[in-house]
Design a protein around this motif. Structure first.
Motif, short mmCIF file in Angstrom:
data_model
loop_
_atom_site.label_atom_id
_atom_site.label_comp_id
_atom_site.label_asym_id
_atom_site.label_seq_id
_atom_site.Cartn_x
_atom_site.Cartn_y
_atom_site.Cartn_z
N SER B 12 91.71 129.93 88.46
CA SER B 12 91.67 128.48 88.55
C SER B 12 90.27 128.03 88.94
CB SER B 12 92.71 127.98 89.55
OG SER B 12 92.66 128.76 90.72
N PHE B 13 89.90 126.86 88.47
CA PHE B 13 88.60 126.29 88.80
C PHE B 13 88.83 125.09 89.70
CE2 PHE B 13 87.81 128.21 84.60
CZ PHE B 13 86.73 129.02 84.92
N GLY B 14 87.94 124.90 90.64
CA GLY B 14 88.01 123.74 91.51
C GLY B 14 89.18 123.84 92.48
N SER B 42 91.11 124.43 71.46
CA SER B 42 89.97 124.33 72.37
C SER B 42 90.45 123.92 73.75
CB SER B 42 89.01 123.29 71.80
OG SER B 42 87.78 123.40 72.43
N GLY B 43 89.95 124.57 74.78
CA GLY B 43 90.31 124.22 76.15
C GLY B 43 91.57 124.90 76.63
N SER B 44 92.13 125.82 75.83
CA SER B 44 93.38 126.44 76.23
C SER B 44 93.17 127.62 77.19
CB SER B 44 94.15 126.90 74.98
OG SER B 44 93.35 127.78 74.22
N GLY B 45 91.94 128.08 77.34
CA GLY B 45 91.68 129.18 78.29
C GLY B 45 91.27 130.49 77.64
N LYS B 46 90.95 130.46 76.34
CA LYS B 46 90.60 131.69 75.63
C LYS B 46 89.31 132.31 76.18
CE LYS B 46 90.18 129.67 71.65
NZ LYS B 46 90.31 128.26 72.03
N SER B 47 88.29 131.45 76.33
CA SER B 47 87.01 131.98 76.81
C SER B 47 87.14 132.48 78.24
CB SER B 47 85.93 130.90 76.74
OG SER B 47 85.65 130.60 75.39
N THR B 48 87.93 131.77 79.03
CA THR B 48 88.16 132.21 80.41
C THR B 48 88.75 133.61 80.41
OG1 THR B 48 88.55 129.91 81.02
CG2 THR B 48 89.30 131.60 82.57
N PHE B 49 89.75 133.80 79.56
CA PHE B 49 90.39 135.11 79.44
C PHE B 49 89.36 136.18 79.05
CE2 PHE B 49 92.29 138.28 76.60
CZ PHE B 49 93.30 138.79 77.40
N1 LIG Z 1 83.36 126.84 85.08
C1 LIG Z 1 84.40 125.99 84.93
N2 LIG Z 1 84.64 125.06 85.86
C2 LIG Z 1 85.71 124.22 85.74
N3 LIG Z 1 86.55 124.24 84.72
C3 LIG Z 1 86.38 125.17 83.75
C4 LIG Z 1 85.29 126.09 83.80
N4 LIG Z 1 85.36 126.88 82.71
C5 LIG Z 1 86.44 126.46 82.02
N5 LIG Z 1 87.05 125.45 82.64
C6 LIG Z 1 88.26 124.78 82.20
O1 LIG Z 1 89.24 125.75 81.92
C7 LIG Z 1 89.95 125.43 80.77
C8 LIG Z 1 89.85 126.55 79.77
O2 LIG Z 1 88.54 126.63 79.24
P1 LIG Z 1 88.07 127.71 78.19
O3 LIG Z 1 88.53 129.02 78.66
O4 LIG Z 1 86.61 127.55 77.96
O5 LIG Z 1 88.87 127.27 76.88
P2 LIG Z 1 88.64 127.71 75.38
O6 LIG Z 1 87.67 128.79 75.32
O7 LIG Z 1 90.01 128.10 74.92
O8 LIG Z 1 88.17 126.50 74.64
C9 LIG Z 1 89.40 124.10 80.25
O9 LIG Z 1 90.21 123.07 80.72
C10 LIG Z 1 88.04 124.04 80.89
O10 LIG Z 1 87.69 122.70 81.11
#
Ligand SMILES: Nc1ncnc2c1ncn2[C@@H]1O[C@H](COP(=O)(O)OP(=O)(O)O)[C@@H](O)[C@H]1O
Ligand SMILES: [Mg+2]
Lengths: 355, 243
Positions: B12-14, B42-49
């Motif tokens: 989680s962020f923030g 977009s924004g679903s969390g793929k890059s985070t994963f």
């Molecule tokens: N460093 C960060 N700080 C706060 N929120 C983030 C950060 N990175 C990603 N998020 C949030 O986490 C969610 C998933 O982001 P991300 O994994 O980039 O999605 P995707 O790659 O699927 O487009 C989004 O709502 C994004 O705004």
């Protein structure tokens, strides 16, 4: 090194620019240092020629050879390994066609103040002098008869010596009798024991005399007290130090801009596992390469333009000092990379992935 | 043993009312020779994963285990070493270093990885990826597809066990995108790597062995895929919506 060099090769224009700036800064540093050395030797070379440890002057003269006046008898109070007496005055010498400020040294031929003779011969008789060879550039030559501004005495140049300027004037060396004649004219006979100072070779230089009217002054301190010497030196050195600062700032700004442009690229490399240390070293190495090339070019440029300078420009290049300044310049320029290194360390590889 | 394991990984962020749960509690396994797709908007969390799997981002809780090593218990330096040795990243276009020729892009890796690839292996890699003719060129002289091929070569350098690709086809037209996916698939089989491709482009799932769906930080369970390549937009749609 690999990364640093590849980037320089690929971006020749921008790196040529920064190298060019460094070259000009180093050129200025080298030239100023040459000027400082040149001006310094203009003042001190006749004193350096003594290879002495101290000079004894009257206390009230305040380290000025010209203002000091003592009797040759005071020599007996001095216990130093080697001593040499000196009389000194300033005058304007003329050979009819040319006029020049000179400094006349009255010395004993057998004492160590006697200079080497590079042309002609040593003085034997009254009114014969050995002259500093810089007078040759001013139109004086062997055999010239000189009339002096403050005296009726006529002097003859019988020989030349090299590196003999004192407080920016060429030195004429004569025996003490000639000196007394020039200084006192008619009264020379009564004043024949009068000298300006005693130069000594010994260490330590403490407790060489037992007389509270006298003061022994270390040679370096004597030189520092020559009129204008210290002021000149400080001014030029200040400019040089200032240039060190400037070069560091220029490099810092330039590199920082380049680094900021490459943040995402550094991020990608960090994501791939290339360490901050490797990237930081690469930037430092790059700066060093540029500083090295710039300084080396500045060095070469200085020597080349030095060779074309008219003799009247008081520039003299002390190679050891130049190398030292060159190294400082490379070091301070490389310090300019520090902001870039800090930036690189802070880059978050995560930013490279986004999308 | 699985090459890659995630146990109850959360991110989680923030905090407070601005808190974003980018990745909800996730378990995940991947094996050698598997090409895995993770699709989602977009924004679903793929890059985070993907960044958590790559050791670039620490999870809020849970464990990431790569070849038996628990990433979360390692220092940043050690994680950087794992990235260097075990993981190859393929990112969007423009991830090549602009001032290095193709050959030097790889030589750089050779230097930092202290040369664990022989010349024959390297030449083979150039052949496999069809970049042997591009070696002297700079990224600005390459087409988008060529750039991604070089990027894949970089990712494969020193034989990593895991390849992570984040939107590798985002900047490519369809034909180039298919080419790149084809290449990733070949490479996965040939080099026996675990390859995870993150994308929001559903046309690409046909190349993958398993497809996961990411929705609002929740990873759906795996779907085995056997379709070679979707032929029509209709088929693609069916392939995607069926699961
Ligand atoms: N460093 C960060 N700080 C706060 N929120 C983030 C950060 N990175 C990603 N998020 C949030 O986490 C969610 C998933 O982001 P991300 O994994 O980039 O999605 P995707 O790659 O699927 O487009 C989004 O709502 C994004 O705004
Ligand atoms: Mg993303």
């Amino acid at each position: 090194m690999f990364l640093a060099w590849q980037e320089i090769k690929r971006n020749k224009l921008r790196f040529t620019l920064i190298t060019g700036i460094l070259m000009l800064v180093s050129y200025l540093v080298f030239f100023l240092s040459g000027l400082a050395t040149g001006l310094a030797s203009l003042n001190r070379e006749a004193v350096d020629k003594w290879k002495a440890s101290a000079i004894i002057l009257t206390e009230e003269s305040d380290k000025s050879l010209y203002q000091s006046s003592m009797s040759i008898d005071q020599l007996k109070d001095i216990k130093a390994k080697k001593t040499a007496v000196i009389g000194q005055l300033n005058a304007i010498a003329s050979n009819g066609d040319n006029k020049q400020n000179i400094s006349l040294f009255g010395i004993n031929k057998e004492e160590f103040l006697m200079p080497n003779v590079t042309e002609g011969r040593a003085f034997d008789k009254a009114n014969e002098v050995i002259a500093d060879d810089s007078l040759k550039d001013k139109g004086f030559k062997l055999g010239d008869t000189l009339s002096l501004s403050s005296s009726d005495q006529q002097l003859t140049i019988v020989g030349f010596t090299d590196h003999a300027r004192f407080n920016a004037s060429p030195v004429l060396y004569a025996n003490l009798a000639t000196f007394h004649q020039v200084k006192f004219g008619e009264a020379a006979d009564q004043k024949k024991d009068q000298i300006n100072g005693i130069v000594v070779k010994d260490d330590p230089i403490l407790n060489m005399y037992k007389n509270n009217e006298l003061d022994s002054i270390e040679i370096e301190s004597f030189i520092q007290s020559l009129p204008g010497y210290t002021e000149q030196k400080l001014t030029l050195n200040f400019m040089i130090y200032f240039l060190f600062g400037i070069s560091s700032i220029i490099v810092a700004i330039f590199l920082y801009v380049l680094t900021v442009q490459k943040i995402s690229m550094f991020g990608v490399m960090k994501a791939q596992g290339i360490s901050s240390t490797y990237l930081s070293w690469s930037v430092v190495a790059q700066t060093f390469i540029l500083a090295f090339i710039g300084t080396a070019l500045g060095f070469a440029l200085t020597l080349v333009s030095g060779a074309f300078l008219p003799a009247a420009v008081p520039v003299s290049f002390d190679l050891a000092l130049m190398v030292f300044y060159g190294l400082i310049l490379m070091v301070v320029a490389t310090c300019g990379a520090v902001f870039s290194v800090l930036t690189i360390v802070r880059i978050d590889p995560l930013k490279a992935i986004g999308g | 043993m699985a090459v890659l394991e995630l146990h109850q990984v959360k991110k989680s962020f923030g905090s407070g009312h601005t808190k974003v749960e980018a990745l909800k509690e996730t378990d995940f396994l991947a094996d050698r020779g598997e090409l895995v797709a993770i699709i989602g908007p977009s924004g679903s969390g793929k890059s985070t994963f993907l960044t958590i799997v790559g050791g670039l981002l620490s999870p809020t809780s849970g464990d990431v285990i790569i070849n038996g090593k628990n990433l979360t218990s390692l220092t940043e330096k050690a994680r950087s070493q794992i990235r260097l040795k075990e993981i190859g990243f393929v990112l969007q276009a423009s991830n090549l270093i602009p001032f290095l020729s193709v050959a030097n892009q790889l030589k750089l890796l050779d230097k930092v990885k202290k040369g664990n690839m022989s010349k024959t292996e390297r030449d083979q890699l150039y052949e496999d990826l069809g970049i042997a003719d591009l070696l002297m060129k700079y990224p600005s002289d390459l087409s988008g597809g060529e750039r991604q091929r070089v990027a894949i070569a970089k990712a494969l350098y020193s034989n990593p066990s895991i390849i992570l690709a984040d939107e590798p086809t985002a900047s490519l037209d369809s034909d180039r995108a298919y080419e790149v996916m084809e290449l990733l698939k070949t490479v996965t089989k040939q080099k026996n790597t675990t390859t995870i491709v993150v994308t929001h482009d559903i046309r690409l799932v046909g190349y993958c062995d398993k497809v996961y769906k990411m929705t609002d930080g929740v990873l759906s369970s795996a779907i085995e895929k056997h379709i070679k390549r979707p032929q029509t937009v209709f088929e693609e749609k069916v392939a995607y919506t069926n699961h």
